[in-house]
Enzyme design. Sequence first.
Site, PDB file in Angstrom:
ATOM      1  N   LYS A  71       0.835  -1.216   0.000  1.00  0.00           N
ATOM      2  CA  LYS A  71       0.000   0.000   0.000  1.00  0.00           C
ATOM      3  C   LYS A  71       0.866   1.261   0.000  1.00  0.00           C
ATOM      4  O   LYS A  71       0.632   2.191  -0.782  1.00  0.00           O
ATOM      5  CB  LYS A  71      -0.938  -0.013   1.221  1.00  0.00           C
ATOM      6  CG  LYS A  71      -1.925  -1.173   1.218  1.00  0.00           C
ATOM      7  CD  LYS A  71      -2.868  -1.136   2.409  1.00  0.00           C
ATOM      8  CE  LYS A  71      -2.192  -1.467   3.711  1.00  0.00           C
ATOM      9  NZ  LYS A  71      -1.707  -2.874   3.786  1.00  0.00           N
ATOM     10  N   THR A  72       1.860   1.297   0.870  1.00  0.00           N
ATOM     11  CA  THR A  72       2.751   2.463   0.945  1.00  0.00           C
ATOM     12  C   THR A  72       3.559   2.621  -0.336  1.00  0.00           C
ATOM     13  O   THR A  72       3.764   3.741  -0.827  1.00  0.00           O
ATOM     14  CB  THR A  72       3.700   2.338   2.154  1.00  0.00           C
ATOM     15  OG1 THR A  72       2.926   2.202   3.347  1.00  0.00           O
ATOM     16  CG2 THR A  72       4.596   3.563   2.273  1.00  0.00           C
ATOM     17  N   ASP A 116      -1.179   6.751   6.732  1.00  0.00           N
ATOM     18  CA  ASP A 116      -1.216   5.313   6.997  1.00  0.00           C
ATOM     19  C   ASP A 116      -2.091   5.061   8.228  1.00  0.00           C
ATOM     20  O   ASP A 116      -2.255   5.950   9.073  1.00  0.00           O
ATOM     21  CB  ASP A 116       0.213   4.813   7.235  1.00  0.00           C
ATOM     22  CG  ASP A 116       0.321   3.304   7.072  1.00  0.00           C
ATOM     23  OD1 ASP A 116      -0.649   2.673   6.608  1.00  0.00           O
ATOM     24  OD2 ASP A 116       1.388   2.758   7.401  1.00  0.00           O
ATOM     25  N   THR A 165      -5.406  -1.338   7.245  1.00  0.00           N
ATOM     26  CA  THR A 165      -5.543  -2.791   7.307  1.00  0.00           C
ATOM     27  C   THR A 165      -6.917  -3.180   7.859  1.00  0.00           C
ATOM     28  O   THR A 165      -7.252  -4.355   7.909  1.00  0.00           O
ATOM     29  CB  THR A 165      -4.459  -3.391   8.230  1.00  0.00           C
ATOM     30  OG1 THR A 165      -4.547  -2.757   9.518  1.00  0.00           O
ATOM     31  CG2 THR A 165      -3.073  -3.167   7.656  1.00  0.00           C
ATOM     32  N   ARG A 225       6.435  -8.560   1.837  1.00  0.00           N
ATOM     33  CA  ARG A 225       7.283  -8.121   2.950  1.00  0.00           C
ATOM     34  C   ARG A 225       7.855  -9.324   3.707  1.00  0.00           C
ATOM     35  O   ARG A 225       9.039  -9.330   4.065  1.00  0.00           O
ATOM     36  CB  ARG A 225       6.490  -7.238   3.911  1.00  0.00           C
ATOM     37  CG  ARG A 225       7.353  -6.683   5.056  1.00  0.00           C
ATOM     38  CD  ARG A 225       6.519  -5.890   6.033  1.00  0.00           C
ATOM     39  NE  ARG A 225       6.004  -4.671   5.413  1.00  0.00           N
ATOM     40  CZ  ARG A 225       4.999  -3.964   5.916  1.00  0.00           C
ATOM     41  NH1 ARG A 225       4.404  -4.343   7.033  1.00  0.00           N
ATOM     42  NH2 ARG A 225       4.594  -2.869   5.310  1.00  0.00           N
TER      43      ARG A 225
END
Length: 229
Positions: A71-72, A116, A165, A225
């Site tokens: 997302k980032t 975020d 999230t 990740r």
Amino acid sequence: MSSKNNKEIEEKTADKAEDSFLDQALRPLQWEDYIGQKHIKDNVKILLKAAKERGHIPEHILFYGPPGLGKTTLAHLIARETGRQMKVTSGPAIEKVGDLASILTNLSSGDILFIDEIHRLNKMIEEILYPAMESGVLDIIIGKGPSARTIQLDLPPFTLIAATTRVALISSPLRSRFSGGVFRLEFYSDKEIMEIVERSSKLLKIELEQEALMEIAKRSRFTPRTANY
């Protein structure tokens, strides 16, 4: 504080620094390097192209999904693609209305604001965000009680990109103001994870066999990740 506690703090700090280094080193810098999430990339590209052709800034966008799916990274890619400056913050970091007001009034025209964990904004701050997103104004209340009055400050045009999230915790009024779209990031296939790890290994100058790439992909929980770390 005991030496054991000091050691634990030092180890956590070192881990965070290493994670930050990996994020920076492995983050894709162009669309072609961003593997997976094709449906989102295609839609975002159309959104950016349409905004450019109209001579407008992109509309507000919300990305949601489990941690570690990119997302980032998508927010950073949008900033690079549009050539805009991006200011980064998070829901927990905006504790007071004044914090949000300070961030918004310090934006330059066309800037991107990335928030975020936006689901962690408190209700009062969220309500200040509504007119800022919709009309480009900041409503400020001066005074208290019967003598209180509201003044409006015009804000420079900006694009809000948010990530969460926990999309179910975002109120309907806030969600509806993401006129550019609300996009769900999906888990990755083993093949996509293998491509991501192969790219990462080349950047880090580590040689990996196809068998090793597959074994990492199988243990990654379908999350880039996890695979990279």
